[in-house]
Design a protein around this motif. Structure first.
Motif, short mmCIF file in Angstrom:
data_model
loop_
_atom_site.label_atom_id
_atom_site.label_comp_id
_atom_site.label_asym_id
_atom_site.label_seq_id
_atom_site.Cartn_x
_atom_site.Cartn_y
_atom_site.Cartn_z
N MET A 170 -7.40 31.25 -51.70
CA MET A 170 -6.90 30.53 -52.96
C MET A 170 -5.68 29.30 -52.30
SD MET A 170 -7.83 32.21 -55.53
CE MET A 170 -9.37 32.57 -54.55
N ASP A 171 -5.90 28.23 -53.20
CA ASP A 171 -4.73 27.28 -52.94
C ASP A 171 -3.51 27.74 -52.84
OD1 ASP A 171 -6.83 25.36 -52.43
OD2 ASP A 171 -6.90 24.62 -54.44
N GLY A 172 -2.65 27.54 -51.76
CA GLY A 172 -1.13 27.89 -51.78
C GLY A 172 -0.93 29.30 -51.50
N PHE A 173 -1.99 29.91 -50.90
CA PHE A 173 -1.55 31.45 -50.70
C PHE A 173 -0.52 31.61 -49.69
CE2 PHE A 173 -5.08 30.29 -47.84
CZ PHE A 173 -4.89 31.10 -46.60
N VAL A 174 -0.60 30.58 -48.58
CA VAL A 174 0.62 30.49 -47.57
C VAL A 174 1.87 30.37 -47.85
CG1 VAL A 174 1.28 29.93 -45.29
CG2 VAL A 174 -1.05 30.11 -45.85
N THR A 175 2.13 29.51 -48.76
CA THR A 175 3.41 29.15 -49.29
C THR A 175 3.96 30.48 -50.54
OG1 THR A 175 3.18 26.78 -49.69
CG2 THR A 175 4.62 27.98 -51.21
N VAL A 176 3.07 30.94 -51.02
CA VAL A 176 3.41 32.12 -51.84
C VAL A 176 3.65 33.22 -51.31
CG1 VAL A 176 2.65 33.39 -54.06
CG2 VAL A 176 2.27 30.86 -54.07
N ILE A 177 2.86 33.57 -50.34
CA ILE A 177 2.98 34.83 -49.39
C ILE A 177 4.42 34.73 -48.65
CG2 ILE A 177 1.96 36.22 -47.53
CD1 ILE A 177 -0.57 35.90 -49.09
N ARG A 178 4.52 33.53 -47.86
CA ARG A 178 5.82 33.43 -46.98
C ARG A 178 7.05 33.61 -47.83
NH1 ARG A 178 6.30 34.44 -42.48
NH2 ARG A 178 7.69 35.83 -43.47
N GLN A 179 6.65 32.78 -49.11
CA GLN A 179 8.04 33.07 -49.97
C GLN A 179 8.16 34.52 -50.40
OE1 GLN A 179 10.22 30.39 -50.92
NE2 GLN A 179 11.47 32.12 -51.28
N ALA A 180 7.25 35.24 -50.71
CA ALA A 180 7.52 36.52 -50.96
C ALA A 180 7.95 37.51 -50.21
CB ALA A 180 6.07 37.15 -51.62
N LEU A 181 7.37 37.33 -49.00
CA LEU A 181 7.93 38.08 -47.68
C LEU A 181 9.40 37.78 -47.46
CD1 LEU A 181 4.88 37.85 -45.41
CD2 LEU A 181 5.59 39.88 -46.47
N ASP A 182 9.61 36.49 -47.39
CA ASP A 182 11.26 36.21 -47.26
C ASP A 182 12.00 36.70 -48.21
OD1 ASP A 182 9.82 34.89 -45.01
OD2 ASP A 182 10.54 32.61 -45.98
N ASP A 183 11.62 36.67 -49.52
CA ASP A 183 12.55 37.20 -50.51
C ASP A 183 12.62 38.80 -50.41
OD1 ASP A 183 12.82 34.62 -51.39
OD2 ASP A 183 11.32 34.74 -53.02
N ALA A 184 11.48 39.36 -49.96
CA ALA A 184 11.63 40.74 -49.49
C ALA A 184 12.35 41.12 -48.50
CB ALA A 184 10.09 41.27 -49.70
N GLY A 185 12.80 40.37 -47.61
CA GLY A 185 13.46 40.54 -46.37
C GLY A 185 12.49 40.78 -45.32
N TYR A 186 11.55 40.10 -45.27
CA TYR A 186 10.48 40.13 -44.15
C TYR A 186 10.22 38.68 -43.46
CZ TYR A 186 9.42 44.90 -45.85
OH TYR A 186 9.77 46.12 -46.52
N LYS A 187 11.21 38.12 -43.11
CA LYS A 187 11.37 36.84 -42.56
C LYS A 187 10.63 36.87 -41.45
CE LYS A 187 15.23 34.76 -45.12
NZ LYS A 187 15.46 35.65 -46.01
N ASN A 188 10.60 37.70 -40.40
CA ASN A 188 10.18 37.99 -39.31
C ASN A 188 8.71 38.34 -39.26
OD1 ASN A 188 12.40 36.93 -38.13
ND2 ASN A 188 13.43 38.86 -38.28
N ILE A 189 8.01 38.62 -40.26
CA ILE A 189 6.76 38.99 -40.10
C ILE A 189 5.88 37.62 -40.20
CG2 ILE A 189 5.00 40.18 -41.54
CD1 ILE A 189 6.82 42.17 -40.40
N PRO A 190 5.17 37.45 -39.24
CA PRO A 190 4.06 36.38 -39.09
C PRO A 190 2.87 36.48 -40.07
CG PRO A 190 3.87 37.60 -37.22
CD PRO A 190 4.88 38.26 -37.78
N ILE A 191 2.38 35.12 -40.65
CA ILE A 191 1.26 35.13 -41.36
C ILE A 191 0.19 34.49 -40.46
CG2 ILE A 191 0.07 33.78 -43.37
CD1 ILE A 191 2.77 33.84 -44.54
N MET A 192 -0.94 35.37 -40.38
CA MET A 192 -2.22 34.96 -39.63
C MET A 192 -3.27 34.39 -40.75
SD MET A 192 -4.70 37.38 -36.96
CE MET A 192 -3.44 37.17 -35.75
N SER A 193 -3.11 33.28 -40.92
CA SER A 193 -3.95 32.68 -42.20
C SER A 193 -5.31 32.45 -41.90
CB SER A 193 -3.17 31.26 -42.54
OG SER A 193 -4.40 30.73 -43.35
N TYR A 194 -6.10 33.24 -42.74
CA TYR A 194 -7.73 32.53 -42.54
C TYR A 194 -7.73 31.18 -43.25
CZ TYR A 194 -9.42 37.58 -42.36
OH TYR A 194 -9.53 38.79 -41.89
#
Length: 326
Positions: A170-194
């Motif tokens: 989906m367009d924007g999936f990295v931005t939205v998931i990164r923001q959601a993880l950060d807001d939930a306190g998971y700033k240190n969880i990396p994203i391995m993007s397809y």
């Protein structure tokens, strides 16, 4: 006798196995590999996937034994795909606390905490229609789907996943998931993007294993046209700008030029996905005695490293571990 010709003698560096090993430019090692696992609901289930010999759907009660085997082989990372019993229009099983991937993740981290868990973040295995998002007007609604994908990523992180790997395109999936993880306190969880995922014919065996075949249409409105090269670089560049920590190119074997292009453009780790169809073709040919399986597999995986991949997701990881030890 003096030779009258003058030319370069490149064969000097190929003269013996020791010499060839000494000057070898690219090497496979077990740290390179991520092994995919299909986790199903139920008990005492270990079903071989018909189109993928030696690959199994396993239930939770087999997970600990599987992890111990992988550890003994030197495999340090797994990618989890869930196969739920129940599906619905929104793919609820992907993001509920009791989801099969969430259960498997908690089990792995409690029993074998040093095993790195990569959670595939998509909805297609969980939706009744088999698409990677919410359907509106017979098509995937990009922005509505992002909301559910963000919930899935946070749920997976809460369960203990070390890496979130969104595969939905989906367009924007990295931005939205990164923001959601950060807001939930998971700033240190990396994203391995397809980041670069083509609408490929090589995914057939996976869809059998994950029970994720679309019930109508195809995925060409969100996965990429295999004819396109520059588009892949736009996708990869966008994902890095939006916060991706790894970039996956999928499939790998037919898109080694794209692996190299992404490697040349990006400084984040590049991951080649040696997909199910690539696996199935080699297994079928080997079972018929048409190819030397070990030689062929090691050659093609080395080609992925040579093209620029830092890591390889492969169903051959167990086989490679045995071959490299011998």
């Amino acid at each position: 006798m003096t030779n009258e010709w003058e030319f370069k003698r490149h064969r000097r560096l190929r003269s013996t196995p020791a010499m060839r090993s000494l000057v070898r430019e690219n090497h496979l090692q077990m740290d390179d590999f991520i092994y995919p696992l299909f986790i199903v609901e139920g008990e005492n289930i270990k079903n071989e996937v018909p189109s993928m010999p030696d690959v199994y759907q396993i239930s939770l009660d087999h997970v600990k034994t599987e992890m111990e085997e992988l550890q003994s082989l030197g495999i340090k990372a797994v990618m989890l795909f869930g196969v739920p019993n129940e599906k619905d229009e929104e793919g609820t099983g992907a993001f509920v606390e009791s989801g099969i991937v969430q259960q498997a993740t908690r089990l792995i981290k409690s029993k074998v905490p040093e095993m790195l868990v990569v959670a595939d973040t998509c909805l297609c295995e969980y939706t009744s229609h088999g698409h990677c998002g919410v359907i509106h007007h017979h098509d995937v609604d990009n922005d509505e789907s992002l909301k559910l994908l963000a919930k899935t990523a946070v749920s997976q992180a809460e369960a203990g996943a070390d890496i979130i790997a969104p595969s939905n395109m989906m367009d924007g999936f990295v931005t939205v998931i990164r923001q959601a993880l950060d807001d939930a306190g998971y700033k240190n969880i990396p994203i391995m993007s397809y980041a670069v995922k083509y609408a490929s014919a090589f995914y057939g065996p996976f869809r059998e294993a994950a029970d994720s075949t679309p019930q109508f249409g195809d995925r060409k409105t969100y996965q990429m046209d295999p004819a396109n090269r520059r588009e892949a670089l736009r996708e990869a560049e966008t994902d890095v700008e939006e916060g991706a920590d790894f970039l996956i190119v999928k499939p790998a074997m037919s898109f080694l030029d794209i692996v190299r292009d992404v490697r040349n453009q990006s400084n984040v780790p590049v991951v080649a996905y040696n997909v199910s169809g690539e696996y199935a073709m080699v297994k079928a040919a080997a079972q018929n005695g048409w190819v030397d399986e070990q030689a062929l597999v090691l050659e093609k995986l080395t080609a992925m490293k040579r093209a620029g991949a830092d890591l390889i997701i492969s169903y051959f990881a167990k086989d490679v571990a045995v071959w490299l030890q011998n």
